[in-house]
Design a protein around this motif. Structure first.
Motif, PDB file in Angstrom:
ATOM      1  N   LYS A 103      35.135  53.896  30.036  1.00 50.68           N
ATOM      2  CA  LYS A 103      36.557  53.849  29.688  1.00 50.68           C
ATOM      3  C   LYS A 103      36.774  54.243  28.221  1.00 50.68           C
ATOM      4  O   LYS A 103      37.691  55.004  27.911  1.00 50.68           O
ATOM      5  CB  LYS A 103      37.094  52.438  29.939  1.00 50.68           C
ATOM      6  N   ALA A 160      42.197  48.859  45.333  1.00 54.86           N
ATOM      7  CA  ALA A 160      41.516  48.185  44.228  1.00 54.86           C
ATOM      8  C   ALA A 160      40.468  49.119  43.664  1.00 54.86           C
ATOM      9  O   ALA A 160      39.307  49.076  44.054  1.00 54.86           O
ATOM     10  CB  ALA A 160      40.891  46.878  44.705  1.00 54.86           C
ATOM     11  N   VAL A 161      40.907  50.003  42.774  1.00 55.21           N
ATOM     12  CA  VAL A 161      39.988  50.995  42.220  1.00 55.21           C
ATOM     13  C   VAL A 161      40.109  51.003  40.704  1.00 55.21           C
ATOM     14  O   VAL A 161      41.116  50.601  40.154  1.00 55.21           O
ATOM     15  CB  VAL A 161      40.304  52.406  42.770  1.00 55.21           C
ATOM     16  N   ARG A 219      31.036  50.334  32.937  1.00 58.47           N
ATOM     17  CA  ARG A 219      32.379  50.736  33.322  1.00 58.47           C
ATOM     18  C   ARG A 219      33.294  50.763  32.096  1.00 58.47           C
ATOM     19  O   ARG A 219      34.123  51.655  31.942  1.00 58.47           O
ATOM     20  CB  ARG A 219      32.851  49.744  34.384  1.00 58.47           C
ATOM     21  N   GLU A 244      46.185  46.536  38.159  1.00 56.46           N
ATOM     22  CA  GLU A 244      45.730  47.653  38.988  1.00 56.46           C
ATOM     23  C   GLU A 244      45.059  47.191  40.270  1.00 56.46           C
ATOM     24  O   GLU A 244      44.916  47.963  41.199  1.00 56.46           O
ATOM     25  CB  GLU A 244      44.741  48.520  38.192  1.00 56.46           C
ATOM     26  N   GLY A 245      44.621  45.950  40.321  1.00 56.74           N
ATOM     27  CA  GLY A 245      44.063  45.440  41.560  1.00 56.74           C
ATOM     28  C   GLY A 245      42.548  45.474  41.645  1.00 56.74           C
ATOM     29  O   GLY A 245      41.972  44.939  42.585  1.00 56.74           O
ATOM     30  N   ILE A 246      41.889  46.096  40.670  1.00 58.11           N
ATOM     31  CA  ILE A 246      40.425  46.215  40.735  1.00 58.11           C
ATOM     32  C   ILE A 246      39.764  44.834  40.713  1.00 58.11           C
ATOM     33  O   ILE A 246      38.675  44.646  41.268  1.00 58.11           O
ATOM     34  CB  ILE A 246      39.898  47.117  39.582  1.00 58.11           C
ATOM     35  N   ILE A 247      40.450  43.847  40.139  1.00 62.32           N
ATOM     36  CA  ILE A 247      39.900  42.493  40.108  1.00 62.32           C
ATOM     37  C   ILE A 247      39.642  41.995  41.540  1.00 62.32           C
ATOM     38  O   ILE A 247      38.641  41.342  41.818  1.00 62.32           O
ATOM     39  CB  ILE A 247      40.873  41.529  39.386  1.00 62.32           C
ATOM     40  N   ASP A 248      40.542  42.345  42.458  1.00 61.19           N
ATOM     41  CA  ASP A 248      40.361  41.914  43.849  1.00 61.19           C
ATOM     42  C   ASP A 248      39.086  42.508  44.451  1.00 61.19           C
ATOM     43  O   ASP A 248      38.414  41.872  45.256  1.00 61.19           O
ATOM     44  CB  ASP A 248      41.573  42.310  44.706  1.00 61.19           C
ATOM     45  N   ARG A 249      38.790  43.734  44.068  1.00 57.77           N
ATOM     46  CA  ARG A 249      37.545  44.333  44.551  1.00 57.77           C
ATOM     47  C   ARG A 249      36.353  43.539  44.024  1.00 57.77           C
ATOM     48  O   ARG A 249      35.504  43.106  44.784  1.00 57.77           O
ATOM     49  CB  ARG A 249      37.469  45.803  44.101  1.00 57.77           C
ATOM     50  N   PHE A 250      36.335  43.316  42.704  1.00 55.52           N
ATOM     51  CA  PHE A 250      35.216  42.581  42.119  1.00 55.52           C
ATOM     52  C   PHE A 250      35.074  41.203  42.752  1.00 55.52           C
ATOM     53  O   PHE A 250      33.972  40.742  43.024  1.00 55.52           O
ATOM     54  CB  PHE A 250      35.416  42.407  40.606  1.00 55.52           C
ATOM     55  N   ARG A 251      36.202  40.553  42.992  1.00 57.13           N
ATOM     56  CA  ARG A 251      36.124  39.181  43.457  1.00 57.13           C
ATOM     57  C   ARG A 251      35.687  39.071  44.917  1.00 57.13           C
ATOM     58  O   ARG A 251      35.388  37.981  45.393  1.00 57.13           O
ATOM     59  CB  ARG A 251      37.462  38.453  43.231  1.00 57.13           C
ATOM     60  N   ILE A 286      41.659  34.131  40.150  1.00 63.01           N
ATOM     61  CA  ILE A 286      42.745  35.095  40.002  1.00 63.01           C
ATOM     62  C   ILE A 286      42.691  36.157  41.093  1.00 63.01           C
ATOM     63  O   ILE A 286      41.646  36.463  41.643  1.00 63.01           O
ATOM     64  CB  ILE A 286      42.726  35.808  38.629  1.00 63.01           C
ATOM     65  N   SER A 287      43.860  36.692  41.401  1.00 66.51           N
ATOM     66  CA  SER A 287      43.949  37.780  42.356  1.00 66.51           C
ATOM     67  C   SER A 287      45.202  38.574  42.033  1.00 66.51           C
ATOM     68  O   SER A 287      46.211  38.017  41.623  1.00 66.51           O
ATOM     69  CB  SER A 287      44.011  37.211  43.769  1.00 66.51           C
ATOM     70  N   SER A 288      45.089  39.890  42.197  1.00 70.40           N
ATOM     71  CA  SER A 288      46.252  40.726  41.902  1.00 70.40           C
ATOM     72  C   SER A 288      47.326  40.518  42.948  1.00 70.40           C
ATOM     73  O   SER A 288      47.023  40.301  44.111  1.00 70.40           O
ATOM     74  CB  SER A 288      45.854  42.197  41.903  1.00 70.40           C
ATOM     75  N   ARG A 289      48.536  40.641  42.574  1.00 70.76           N
ATOM     76  CA  ARG A 289      49.709  40.597  43.462  1.00 70.76           C
ATOM     77  C   ARG A 289      49.688  39.556  44.555  1.00 70.76           C
ATOM     78  O   ARG A 289      48.748  39.381  45.263  1.00 70.76           O
ATOM     79  CB  ARG A 289      49.953  41.968  44.076  1.00 70.76           C
ATOM     80  N   LEU A 318      39.344  35.380  48.272  1.00 75.89           N
ATOM     81  CA  LEU A 318      40.107  35.667  47.052  1.00 75.89           C
ATOM     82  C   LEU A 318      40.943  34.481  46.596  1.00 75.89           C
ATOM     83  O   LEU A 318      41.106  34.251  45.407  1.00 75.89           O
ATOM     84  CB  LEU A 318      41.021  36.875  47.276  1.00 75.89           C
TER      85      LEU A 318
END
Ligand SMILES: Nc1ncnc2c1ncn2[C@@H]1O[C@H](COP(=O)(O)OP(=O)(O)OP(=O)(O)O)[C@@H](O)[C@H]1O
Ligand SMILES: [Mg+2]
Lengths: 330, 279
Positions: free
Chosen positions: B35, A90-91, B31, B100-107, B276-279, A56
């Protein structure tokens, strides 16, 4: 063979107040098929370490490899072998639980049929069947967490990174999560997990690295770490403070060190080698001497002791009070 | 929670890189389509607001404007304004995803780096496409007509949608940099409202005071509106001819604008997304 390896990992964030050394030369070696625990106080750098290892963020300096692949140069290949569940779920809030997992499967290129099958399987495994067709927006924190964890397991990855996997889960879900992790490990998955729950590290991790200030300050199995701060102790509390002298004598006779009293001088303890035998002898002596006991037992060092002792302040305070105590009694 | 079964082939790659790229892009697009379906605000803005704008402007201002057929004049302006605002979803949505953090999942998935962005900008394209249809239908009901040809109609629609699509990439970069959906929404409002109003979208340029007029003549929004008017055959021959090059050659200007925006912002976005990464 080490499946996760980090050498001198450094990550410097630039914050308004100046540079933050989130990682400061972190070394880590995780053998295949084991569970590595990362333990450390808030801000120690656990999440940063996980983020570097899961591609990441790029480290400022140092090297790391996962499954033999460099996390910077071969990031995409690394991603094929890992499953990740970060500290914060992460959802996609607008997708249902099922749609979230299905999407993850498709993005791992599992194909339509397999993605759906796996999503259903995971929903059952994490007991989310009743909620699977509701948008995640309406999920409780723990349910969201479980969907996120399920997302990490979609491909049954070879290596799993879990950043505080059970934070926010109720006790039952936590035990369930432990089962899931234990099962994964028995199937050969390598797990790196961070946790604030020392009991969790104790239960799950083969090896624990205690992190503080962005580097590893102690490493070993849970037992090894406990041994570092001493073995078992006998602790007893007498009813009448007048018996303190006799009790201390008994402890000194069978203990492996100097007895220490604390508080109102009715509670005292001594390090011992053979816990059970020593306790038996102490109790025999005390009953012969007619000393009445409120409480007596063997105290094992917990990881809390290790943690506090290794990472700082509270342990120092402890020593200070103990020294004061000793001065008073001698 | 039961036993986990045997390990699979992690991320077994099915198909060629190109097939995977298409598949990733489609999954990310889907996705965003879900939405649109689930978030009522988006649907309201996509469907009701264009209807409202067409009706309000055409009925309320028509009398006050000294233009023979204000509705014909107006429609290109409303099209342009609506699709430009439609592009701002990419900004707030990227910021929201980061939050929301979903970017971290994708990345951490072995997916194409551009897929999330492609899916997001496709989402805007979809929103704008729906809005365009609604506006054209409503416009037709209140008397708007295309006086050129089918190709003029198609050209005009394509130019509007492509311009908005390219602008979505600009907004996506902003969203990833600012990281706050609220800031993006407020900033879009504060910048895009003046930009669309100080243009030929709702009033003829020759009626503006000199300073505003100079700004409006070089405003890219004016060029977009002008090119749509030209292609739809909604220009008013009684107006004095425009003096700026961009308004004299609006279609070329907008095509250049679209190409430039894509050439600059697509690579910037993809690069930004890779870090990029959340938080
Ligand atoms: N994006 C960032 N920008 C600036 N500083 C950061 C950033 N992320 C983390 N830090 C800082 O780096 C240090 C390590 O943070 P990290 O999140 O890795 O800690 P942690 O061990 O995971 O803590 P916790 O137990 O609270 O989750 C902290 O001092 C934190 O403030
Ligand atoms: Mg953390």
């Amino acid at each position: 063979m080490a499946i996760i390896e980090a050498r001198g990992l450094t990550k410097i964030y630039s914050a308004k107040t100046g540079p933050v050394h989130a990682l400061d030369g972190l070394d880590l070696t995780v053998p295949k098929g084991t569970v590595q625990g990362l333990l450390g106080p808030n801000g120690a750098g656990k999440t940063t370490a996980v983020k570097v290892l899961t591609t990441l963020i790029k480290p400022t300096d140092g090297e790391a490899s996962v499954a033999g692949l460099d996390v910077v140069r071969e990031a995409k290949a690394v991603r094929r072998s890992i499953g990740v569940s970060g500290q914060y779920a992460a959802v996609d809030e607008n997708l249902t639980g099922f749609e979230n997992l299905d999407m993850v499967g498709r993005l791992y290129h599992l194909g339509k049929k397999e993605s759906r099958r796996r999503a259903t399987e995971l929903i059952e495994m994490f007991e989310l069947t009743a909620a699977q067709n509701r948008p995640v927006k309406g999920f409780s924190g723990g349910m969201r967490r479980r969907i996120d964890l399920a997302g990490a397991l979609v491909t049954r990855p070879e290596i799993l990174f879990l950043d505080e996997p059970t934070t926010g889960l109720d006790p039952r879900s936590r035990l369930g999560m432990w089962d899931v992790i234990k099962n994964l490990v028995s199937d050969g998955t390598t797990v790196l997990l961070t946790t604030q729950y020392l009991e969790e590290a104790d239960q799950l991790a083969d090896n624990i690295a205690v992190i503080d200030g962005g580097k590893v300050i102690a490493e070993g199995t849970s037992d090894e770490l406990k041994a570092r701060i001493g073995g078992h102790r006998i602790e007893l509390t007498i009813i009448d403070a007048a018996d303190a002298g006799a009790a201390r004598e008994a402890l000194a006779r069978h203990g492996a060190g100097e007895p220490r009293s604390s508080g109102d001088r009715r509670t005292m303890e001594v390090p011992v080698e053979e816990g059970a035998i020593a306790l038996q002898r102490v109790l025999t002596d005390l009953s012969e001497a007619g000393v009445q006991l409120h409480d007596a037992g063997i105290r094992r060092p917990t990881l809390d002791d290790v943690f506090l002792k290794l990472t700082g302040r509270i342990a120092e305070e402890d020593e200070a009070t103990n020294e004061a105590e000793l001065e008073k009694t001698t | 929670m039961s036993v986990v079964t045997e390990q699979g082939t992690p991320g077994s790659s099915s198909g060629s890189p190109l097939a995977q790229w298409f598949s990733d892009g489609w999954i990310a697009t889907r996705r965003n389509l879900i939405k649109i379906k689930r978030v009522p605000d988006i649907l309201v803005f996509t469907i009701l607001q264009p209807i409202m704008f067409v009706l309000l402007f055409s009925q309320v201002y028509a009398g006050a404007m000294a233009i023979d057929n204000y509705t014909s004049f107006l429609m290109a302006g409303i099209f342009a304004q609506t699709v430009i605002f439609g592009s701002t979803y990419s900004g707030s949505a990227m910021a929201q995803d980061l939050k929301e953090g979903i970017i971290d999942r994708f990345r951490t998935l072995p997916m194409s780096t551009s897929a999330v962005l492609i899916g997001r900008t496709n989402g805007d394209l979809m929103i704008n496409g729906i809005s365009m249809l609604i506006m054209m239908g409503t416009g037709w009901l209140v008397g708007w007509r295309v006086t050129t040809s089918f190709w003029g109609l198609l050209g005009g629609i394509s130019l509007l949608l492509l311009f908005a699509y390219a602008f979505s990439w600009v907004m996506a970069l902003l969203g990833m940099s600012v990281r706050s959906p609220e800031v993006i929404n407020n900033a879009s409002f504060m910048i895009l409202f003046p930009l669309t109003f100080i243009s030929n979208a709702f009033v003829p340029l020759h009626t503006l005071p000199t300073v505003l007029r100079n700004i409006a003549e070089w405003n890219p929004v004016s060029a977009l509106v002008q090119s749509a008017r030209v292609l739809f055959g909604n220009t008013d021959p009684s107006f004095p001819p425009p003096t700026s090059w961009t308004l004299q050659n609006p279609v070329i200007t907008i095509i250049i604008g679209i190409v430039l925006m894509l050439l600059i912002f697509v690579p910037l976005c993809i690069r930004k997304f890779g870090s990029i990464s959340s938080r």
